[in-house]
Design a protein around this motif. Structure first.
Motif, PDB file in Angstrom:
ATOM      1  N   GLN A 134       1.278   4.505  -8.522  1.00 34.66           N
ATOM      2  CA  GLN A 134       1.696   3.733  -7.628  1.00 34.66           C
ATOM      3  C   GLN A 134       3.040   3.855  -6.988  1.00 34.66           C
ATOM      4  OE1 GLN A 134       0.341  -0.248  -7.134  1.00 34.66           O
ATOM      5  NE2 GLN A 134      -1.673   0.656  -6.118  1.00 34.66           N
ATOM      6  N   TRP A 179       7.270   1.012   8.064  1.00 34.95           N
ATOM      7  CA  TRP A 179       5.822   1.286   8.366  1.00 34.95           C
ATOM      8  C   TRP A 179       5.458   2.510   7.790  1.00 34.95           C
ATOM      9  CZ3 TRP A 179       2.396  -2.048  10.476  1.00 34.95           C
ATOM     10  CH2 TRP A 179       3.088  -3.262  11.196  1.00 34.95           C
ATOM     11  N   ARG A 180       4.721   2.668   6.633  1.00 34.19           N
ATOM     12  CA  ARG A 180       4.190   3.711   5.851  1.00 34.19           C
ATOM     13  C   ARG A 180       2.761   3.907   6.539  1.00 34.19           C
ATOM     14  NH1 ARG A 180       2.275   2.918  -0.335  1.00 34.19           N
ATOM     15  NH2 ARG A 180       2.667   4.843  -1.071  1.00 34.19           N
ATOM     16  N   SER A 183       0.098   3.289   8.995  1.00 31.32           N
ATOM     17  CA  SER A 183       0.133   1.977   9.794  1.00 31.32           C
ATOM     18  C   SER A 183       0.049   0.799   8.923  1.00 31.32           C
ATOM     19  CB  SER A 183      -1.320   1.915  10.508  1.00 31.32           C
ATOM     20  OG  SER A 183      -2.105   2.235   9.252  1.00 31.32           O
ATOM     21  N   THR A 184       0.526   1.016   7.608  1.00 36.45           N
ATOM     22  CA  THR A 184       0.848  -0.263   7.048  1.00 36.45           C
ATOM     23  C   THR A 184       2.344  -0.592   6.723  1.00 36.45           C
ATOM     24  OG1 THR A 184      -0.919   0.948   5.366  1.00 36.45           O
ATOM     25  CG2 THR A 184       0.244  -1.242   4.478  1.00 36.45           C
ATOM     26  N   PHE A 185       2.454  -1.939   6.965  1.00 34.13           N
ATOM     27  CA  PHE A 185       3.829  -2.419   6.842  1.00 34.13           C
ATOM     28  C   PHE A 185       4.239  -2.764   5.578  1.00 34.13           C
ATOM     29  CE2 PHE A 185       6.726  -6.094   6.531  1.00 34.13           C
ATOM     30  CZ  PHE A 185       7.745  -5.567   6.882  1.00 34.13           C
ATOM     31  N   VAL A 186       5.247  -1.983   4.849  1.00 37.07           N
ATOM     32  CA  VAL A 186       5.833  -2.469   3.371  1.00 37.07           C
ATOM     33  C   VAL A 186       6.848  -3.340   3.394  1.00 37.07           C
ATOM     34  CG1 VAL A 186       6.340  -1.489   1.266  1.00 37.07           C
ATOM     35  CG2 VAL A 186       5.063  -0.026   2.978  1.00 37.07           C
ATOM     36  N   LYS A 200       8.948  -4.995  -1.580  1.00 36.52           N
ATOM     37  CA  LYS A 200       8.061  -4.104  -2.154  1.00 36.52           C
ATOM     38  C   LYS A 200       8.689  -2.681  -2.444  1.00 36.52           C
ATOM     39  CE  LYS A 200       3.854  -5.438  -2.910  1.00 36.52           C
ATOM     40  NZ  LYS A 200       3.214  -6.310  -1.872  1.00 36.52           N
TER      41      LYS A 200
END
Ligand code: C2E
Ligand code: MG
Ligand code: MG
Ligand code: MG
Length: 280
Positions: free
Chosen positions: A23, A65-66, A68-71, A75
């Motif tokens: 990951q 914004w990776r 449609s996911t906000f990181v 992180k």
């Protein structure tokens, strides 16, 4: 049997480790690409005069914004720091934020800009030159820029860091200690380098009116800052009661969801017209 169980445990552990290493690797390579592809944006959180609620500055906060996911920054900033990607990312943030704030200032709005620094960014041999370059290129007056560092960056021995920050300060750039009070050398850090501002960590502000010790500590930091001639900013103001207490303590500035959440650049402009009085 015990051996068998032990073996399985090792296997389970290895699987977990494998997943998290993968990951991290994936995140690291995505980050590299994200910088190249300019997937980052900057949000700005207003810092206000607590008496009038006038916006005195905005703090630039990086957003990723990776897909449609906000990181959240927490992180990925650690990995960006480890891989060194933070250097080019920080350079972009600084230049972009200076450019945007200058556009707002050009309409006659006297606001400052705060930018968070990373340790690796300061270690960059060209750090001072790059900050000076961002100012020159954008036309932002040095006095309108505040660079935020955390106590850990100022611990004794970091002579090179001190030298660079002192150099920037002599150009007129202001320095702030962020998350003040949470490091192991809060008071010592004030002696390490001349700073202009301390930002009281939300862990103190959160206890205002609810926890006697935290309330007392906040009051003490506000007084300390005042007596040292520093601008004090309370961070993480979420409840009206906190705002009232901070006003009563004479804390000059503040920042927090109650006053305003971080917002996209295009929304900052409208702040000037509508102000924040309605929320606080
Ligand atoms: P920070 O510099 O102390 O920034 C304040 C953080 O508190 C921001 O989180 C902000 O969104 C959040 N915040 C503001 N008001 C409130 C409130 O009322 N309640 C709560 N719960 N939170 C509030 P964010 O944007 O997630 O950033 C976290 C940290 O990541 C920052 O802490 C800073 O250390 C780092 N960071 C963010 N952007 C950058 C950047 O561009 N460069 C570097 N080097 N670090 C950054
Ligand atoms: Mg900050
Ligand atoms: Mg902080
Ligand atoms: Mg922080």
């Amino acid at each position: 049997r015990a051996k068998e169980l032990g073996g399985r445990r090792v296997e389970i552990f290895a699987t977990h480790m494998h997943a998290s290493v993968l990951q991290r690797l994936e995140l690291a390579s995505d980050l590299q690409r994200a910088v190249a592809e300019k997937q980052f944006t900057i949000e700005y959180q207003p810092v206000v005069d607590l008496e009038t609620c006038n916006v005195t500055a905005v703090e630039a906060l990086v957003r990723w914004w990776r897909g449609s996911t906000f990181v959240p920054p927490e992180k990925f900033l650690g990995i960006a720091e480890e891989t060194g990607v933070i250097v080019s990312l920080s350079e972009w943030i600084l230049r972009e934020a200076c450019r945007e704030v200058v556009a707002w200032r050009e309409s006659g709005w006297d606001i400052g800009l705060s930018v968070n620094l990373s340790a690796r960014q300061i270690n960059d041999p060209r750090f001072v030159e790059k900050v000076a370059g961002a100012l020159e290129e954008s036309g932002l007056p040095p006095g309108a820029l505040t660079l935020e560092v955390v106590e850990e960056m100022l611990v004794a021995g970091a002579d090179e860091t001190m030298k660079k920050l002192a150099e920037l300060r002599s150009l007129g750039v202001r320095l702030a200690i962020d998350d003040f009070g949470t490091g192991y050398a809060s008071l010592a850090s004030l002696r390490q380098i001349p700073v202009d501002m301390i930002k009281i960590d939300p862990s103190f502000v959160s206890g205002l009116g609810r926890d006697e010790t935290l309330t007392l500590l906040t009051r003490t930091i506000v007084r300390l800052g005042h007596d040292l001639g520093l601008v004090v900013v309370a961070e993480g103001i979420e409840r009206p009661e906190q705002l009232e207490l901070l006003r009563e303590m004479g804390c000059p500035r503040g920042q927090g969801y109650l006053v305003s959440r971080p917002m996209a650049a295009r929304r900052v402009d409208s702040l000037r017209r509508i102000g924040l009085q309605s929320t606080a």
